[in-house]
Design an enzyme around this catalytic site. Structure first.
Site, PDB file in Angstrom:
ATOM      1  CE  LYS A  82      -3.841   1.930   2.736  1.00  0.00           C
ATOM      2  NZ  LYS A  82      -4.629   1.701   3.974  1.00  0.00           N
ATOM      3  CB  SER A 158      -7.844   3.258   3.706  1.00  0.00           C
ATOM      4  OG  SER A 158      -6.936   2.694   4.624  1.00  0.00           O
ATOM      5  CB  SER A 182      -7.893   0.491   6.474  1.00  0.00           C
ATOM      6  OG  SER A 182      -8.571   1.691   6.747  1.00  0.00           O
TER       7      SER A 182
END
Length: 470
Positions: A82, A158, A182
């Site tokens: 990420k 997220s 997330s």
């Protein structure tokens, strides 16, 4: 979607194929890069892909396997990270137009460093909402990330880019962050496994402005893969003074622990969550199957009220602290929703923050006591199926903020407990539903073992989502 055979394999299966010579890291990396090229235009899971670097890493890994000296259990597995983790040589823009890409990028976060040291092939970086602030994945810099099961819908967030990449075969593994769900939210929405381990299990650097809410977590298509990746990510790093010491034994072994006979609590609503009836039915059916498989299950709630107000204080003050370091004029360039959170965070006093933190601690004590009677807690991961991409809340719901539809996830960031989302089934529309397993702090091995039992009694689909429609 048509896919190369190697992109249909789990990481564990890939490594087994490397050991026999049936496949090589170069072949697997080329297949992952080809999948990205063919499909990421539909999903927008990646914000950076470095094919040249990935193939170079794969060639070195291939030589290690050929010589019989792989450096780890996941050597040569195509992996993404990420875009919240510092990565030497690659910008870490965190989905923001306010971070200058033209600066030295010379530091690896602990996550990135451990992946490199253990020979994983880094394909690139996955999308995030700006600063990872919400439960869906879109930002002013790279746009909207979509769900591989239906690109009209959100992948969640997220860590939505990571979940979409893994679900679509664009890399076998990924690492996300989880400050309020997330990792687990997009794992549920995309039909993969996402694990938030005990706070401090995976070292972080730099320290997150969201403090004790912030975790890193492995994401994959099988529980075995998540356990293997956690063995890598949980290795120590001196830059995180709050990190836990190395675990005794390995997670790849602990995942096979026999958990039949343990006591599990099933809380369909946590006492206060409105759950879509179809989601509720899918989760309840899987819980019944777990009972048939030997778990002793009692339907009961932990006994706490929704801690959203305290979570909002902790979350918004963390965002305000971070954004106060941004250049002048940033307020006009960031996601408007994030700006609202920033402004909200500035309204709270130190006393407000301390009161919210005290509520967080009290919730942790309550759950600690709860787990003296119940080895694990089982809930739905999400109360709803994936909804329209590009919006922060389900259309027509009357909700204003993402925590209103993620009420199963953020309480366990506040308590710092390990929590995993595993696939529970599909709705009548063919959309994934997740089941969440929560354990007491430091029981990462137990949570993984219960998740493995779920996987054994209800094998998950081995194919990929269908090709984009329309």
């Amino acid at each position: 979607m048509a896919a190369n055979t190697s992109t249909l394999l789990t990481a564990s299966e890939l490594v087994a194929a490397y050991s026999t010579g049936e496949l090589s890291p170069v072949e697997a990396t080329r297949a992952a890069l080809r999948a990205i090229e063919e499909h990421d235009g539909d999903y927008n899971a990646y914000c950076l892909v470095d094919a040249e670097s990935a193939l170079g890493q794969a060639k070195v890994s291939e030589a290690r396997w050929r010589d019989g000296h792989p450096v780890g259990w996941l050597d040569g597995v195509p992996t993404s990270i990420k875009d919240m983790f510092l990565t030497q040589g690659w910008p870490t823009l965190r989905g923001s137009k306010c971070i200058d890409p033209d600066q030295p990028w010379e530091v690896d976060s602990p996550v990135t460093a451990r992946l490199r040291e253990n020979g994983l092939v880094l394909l690139g970086k996955t999308t995030t909402p700006e600063l990872g602030w919400k439960g869906v994945t879109d930002n002013p810099l790279t746009g909207i990330t979509r769900n591989p099961w239906d690109p009209a819908l959100t992948a969640g967030g997220s860590s939505g880019g990571s979940a979409a990449a893994v679900a679509a075969g664009m890399g076998e593994l990924s690492v996300g962050t989880d400050g309020g769900g997330s990792v687990r939210i997009p794992a549920s929405f995309c039909g993969i496994v996402g694990f938030k381990p005990t706070y401090g299990r995976i070292p972080l650097y730099p320290a997150s402005p969201f403090g004790a809410l912030a975790h890193a977590g492995p994401m994959a298509r099988s529980v075995d893969d998540v356990a293997l990746l956690l063995d890598v990510l949980a290795l120590p790093d001196v830059r995180d003074p709050g990190a836990m010491p190395p675990s005794v034994g390995t997670f790849r072994e602990a995942v096979r622990r026999d958990v039949r006979g343990l006591n599990a609590a099933f809380s369909p609503r946590l006492g206060y969550v409105d759950v879509d009836p179809e989601v509720a039915q899918i989760v309840a059916a899987l819980v019944a199957a777990l009972a048939d498989a030997g778990l002793h299950i009692e339907e009961t709630d932990p006994g706490f009220a929704d801690p959203k107000d305290a979570f909002d204080v902790l979350w918004s003050t963390g965002a305000a602290k971070w954004l106060d370091t941004f250049p002048d004029g940033s307020a006009e360039r960031i996601d408007p929703g994030l700006r609202e959170v920033w402004e909200q965070g500035l309204t709270y006093s130190a006393a407000d923050y301390l009161a919210a933190n005290a509520e967080r601690a009290a919730l942790g004590i309550l759950m600690g006591e709860f787990h003296t009677r119940h080895d694990v807690l089982i809930t739905p991961t999400m109360p709803i199926a994936p909804f329209e991409a590009g919006v922060d809340v389900p259309p027509g719901s009357g909700m204003r903020s993402w925590p209103e539809w993620t009420r199963f996830s953020y309480p366990f960031n506040m308590t710092q407990q390990p929590a995993i989302s595993v696939p529970a089934g599909f709705t009548s529309a063919g959309l994934p539903v997740g089941l969440q397993i929560v354990g007491p702090r430091h029981s990462d091995d137990l949570v993984l073992a219960v998740a493995k039992l779920v996987e054994e009694i209800q094998p998950w689909p081995t194919d990929r989502p269908a090709a984009p429609r329309g």
